[in-house]
Design a protein around this motif. Sequence first.
Motif, PDB file in Angstrom:
ATOM      1  N   ALA A 155       1.008  -1.228  -0.016  1.00 27.12           N
ATOM      2  CA  ALA A 155      -0.034  -0.019   0.042  1.00 27.12           C
ATOM      3  C   ALA A 155       0.945   1.271   0.036  1.00 27.12           C
ATOM      4  N   ARG A 156       1.980   1.161   0.680  1.00 26.50           N
ATOM      5  CA  ARG A 156       2.800   2.378   0.510  1.00 26.50           C
ATOM      6  C   ARG A 156       3.558   2.521  -0.341  1.00 26.50           C
ATOM      7  N   GLU A 157       3.962   1.412  -1.368  1.00 25.34           N
ATOM      8  CA  GLU A 157       4.576   1.613  -2.450  1.00 25.34           C
ATOM      9  C   GLU A 157       3.671   1.965  -3.672  1.00 25.34           C
ATOM     10  N   ASN A 188      -5.792  -3.226   0.876  1.00 32.88           N
ATOM     11  CA  ASN A 188      -6.144  -3.409   2.085  1.00 32.88           C
ATOM     12  C   ASN A 188      -6.547  -4.996   2.685  1.00 32.88           C
ATOM     13  N   ALA A 189      -6.514  -5.112   3.971  1.00 33.06           N
ATOM     14  CA  ALA A 189      -6.657  -6.639   4.262  1.00 33.06           C
ATOM     15  C   ALA A 189      -7.971  -6.399   5.372  1.00 33.06           C
ATOM     16  N   ILE A 190      -8.547  -7.615   5.451  1.00 36.96           N
ATOM     17  CA  ILE A 190      -9.460  -7.942   6.549  1.00 36.96           C
ATOM     18  C   ILE A 190      -8.837  -9.004   7.270  1.00 36.96           C
ATOM     19  N   ALA A 191      -9.341  -8.900   8.819  1.00 36.19           N
ATOM     20  CA  ALA A 191      -8.658  -9.815   9.780  1.00 36.19           C
ATOM     21  C   ALA A 191     -10.012 -10.417  10.324  1.00 36.19           C
ATOM     22  N   PRO A 192     -10.605 -11.658   9.731  1.00 43.57           N
ATOM     23  CA  PRO A 192     -11.567 -12.046  10.454  1.00 43.57           C
ATOM     24  C   PRO A 192     -11.208 -12.922  11.615  1.00 43.57           C
ATOM     25  N   GLY A 193     -12.179 -13.166  12.581  1.00 43.46           N
ATOM     26  CA  GLY A 193     -12.048 -14.242  13.617  1.00 43.46           C
ATOM     27  C   GLY A 193     -12.468 -15.376  13.031  1.00 43.46           C
ATOM     28  N   MET A 194     -12.797 -16.245  14.133  1.00 44.03           N
ATOM     29  CA  MET A 194     -13.278 -17.741  13.465  1.00 44.03           C
ATOM     30  C   MET A 194     -14.625 -17.592  12.989  1.00 44.03           C
ATOM     31  N   ILE A 209      -9.242   4.898   1.846  1.00 40.64           N
ATOM     32  CA  ILE A 209      -8.833   3.747   2.766  1.00 40.64           C
ATOM     33  C   ILE A 209      -7.635   3.052   1.860  1.00 40.64           C
ATOM     34  N   ASN A 210      -6.343   3.068   2.545  1.00 44.17           N
ATOM     35  CA  ASN A 210      -5.403   2.200   1.755  1.00 44.17           C
ATOM     36  C   ASN A 210      -4.236   1.755   2.623  1.00 44.17           C
ATOM     37  N   GLY A 211      -4.039   0.677   2.859  1.00 43.19           N
ATOM     38  CA  GLY A 211      -2.974  -0.088   3.765  1.00 43.19           C
ATOM     39  C   GLY A 211      -3.624  -0.363   5.128  1.00 43.19           C
TER      40      GLY A 211
END
Length: 260
Positions: free
Chosen positions: A184-186, A195-201, A246-248
Amino acid sequence: MQEQNAIYCKIEVSAPNVSLAGKTVMITGGGSGIGKAIAKKVIEAGALAVIVGRREAKLKATTEELGSKNCIYYPYDVTRADGSSKFYKQLETLTKHKITGLVNNAGIYIHKNLMDFSTEDFDSIINTNLRAPMFLTIGFLKYCKENQIKGNIVMMASNRGLFGDYGPYGASKKGLIHYTQGIAREMIGTGIRVNAIAPGMTASEINGINATGNLYVSSAKGKRVLLPEEIAETAWFLLSDYSKCINGAVIPCDEGDFLR
């Protein structure tokens, strides 16, 4: 007799719209679980979904369910990705559309005790969860540059990448988060967002949990398993222009379970 705990959940989802009209989104691991839910969601938002995975029968069944005019499948082992744009040119030939979005969703999980992981376990998890999305992304960035596409990439990380974890799964997701932020920075100023999503179970095949059954789980702070459709809502938002600023970002989708 011990009391049984039960949680059932019905979520609110955004109505079908045209926020992704004219977009073509490739989703790895799109035949089931979170990937399938994302495919369904992007189709509802006007996009063409291209689902990729190793199991052709599963991909074909999902395509028939979602509608072959809106969903196209392509059997492919993501661990074969080598950073070439050739793969995306093949998808373009297949779909007759430019590929504008990439969702790196495919992943595997192996549950073992700390001392029981083998080198084979490590290699399998890292190759699928980290190496594959890295080289799929490199190929997509080349493809976007060659075709002057302001592409959009969503990585499927995990809340296990946000707190300490003793297994290779958590390490792979931590690495994916760092990679997301670095790209994203580059890419700032190019029009390409990552971007990323970090789901739980989440109730999915990888966890062996039925999305329509009891979602109670004692190990989560919120005491319930998440639904694939909840994660898909976040993926749709990140793929749309509603999230243009929204980025990164890494968005935890776990009811705050990562706050340990």
